[in-house]
Enzyme design. Sequence first.
Site, PDB file in Angstrom:
ATOM      1  N   GLU A   1       0.852  -1.188   0.000  1.00  7.96           N
ATOM      2  CA  GLU A   1       0.000   0.000   0.000  1.00  7.96           C
ATOM      3  C   GLU A   1       0.889   1.239   0.000  1.00  7.96           C
ATOM      4  O   GLU A   1       1.693   1.440   0.909  1.00  7.96           O
ATOM      5  CB  GLU A   1      -0.903   0.013   1.235  1.00  7.96           C
TER       6      GLU A   1
ATOM      7  N   LYS B   1     -11.372  -0.720   7.602  1.00  4.83           N
ATOM      8  CA  LYS B   1     -10.114  -0.469   8.293  1.00  4.83           C
ATOM      9  C   LYS B   1     -10.417   0.156   9.654  1.00  4.83           C
ATOM     10  O   LYS B   1     -11.200   1.108   9.731  1.00  4.83           O
ATOM     11  CB  LYS B   1      -9.263   0.481   7.438  1.00  4.83           C
TER      12      LYS B   1
ATOM     13  N   ARG C   1       0.447  10.615   0.295  1.00  8.93           N
ATOM     14  CA  ARG C   1       0.804  11.737   1.160  1.00  8.93           C
ATOM     15  C   ARG C   1       1.869  12.619   0.535  1.00  8.93           C
ATOM     16  O   ARG C   1       2.364  13.543   1.179  1.00  8.93           O
ATOM     17  CB  ARG C   1       1.279  11.224   2.520  1.00  8.93           C
TER      18      ARG C   1
END
Length: 210
Positions: free
Chosen positions: A42, A129, A46
């Site tokens: 993953e 999640k 950012r």
Amino acid sequence: MAAELASLLSRNRVIPVAQFDDSDAALRTAELLLKHSVSILEITFRTANAADILRNVAERFPALTVGAGSVLTAEALGAAIDAGADFCVAPGLDLSLVDAARARGCAFIPGVATPTEMTAALKQCDVIKLFPAAQLGGVDYIKAVTAPFRTKDFHVVPTGGVNRENFLEYLRQDRVISVGMTWIVDGALIKKGDFAAVEGRIADVMRALA
């Protein structure tokens, strides 16, 4: 799509979650993951060049399932999917992103932290999640917050504060299908180019899983 996502995560009990400043570091990390039979990564959105990095990894390593993390906007979602993301993950619950991902045929894992958010998420998602897992109370919190939803069929991916000392305990929980771990691909190690240490962590986690 939901069944495919669950199947994918059941085969990948640990999801390495990494932030990269450049493609070279991402490609080196991807190479090490595949070397140790880790077939998922993953890449967090950012940084401004995250989509380009994801595209480079996906094109160079087609055997690797590459996801986009920290997806906060429709623009980021579109960029991630266009770059070749196999799945997208968010830290929070934005149902408009869930709908947008479904429309594009992309698996989406929203983040939740409370029973209210879980109620909303489970109306549309089978995999959620839990973030930030450790700060919310870890395994004890997962047991408590999922208990009222016993009649629902869903899976949880705890992320946030998951490390070498506690990840197996998370994985032993009934609802937990996989865990998100930054520890396995530590950003500080990647930033200074210490890929020997990164490889050591990958190998250590895989030995523990075996």
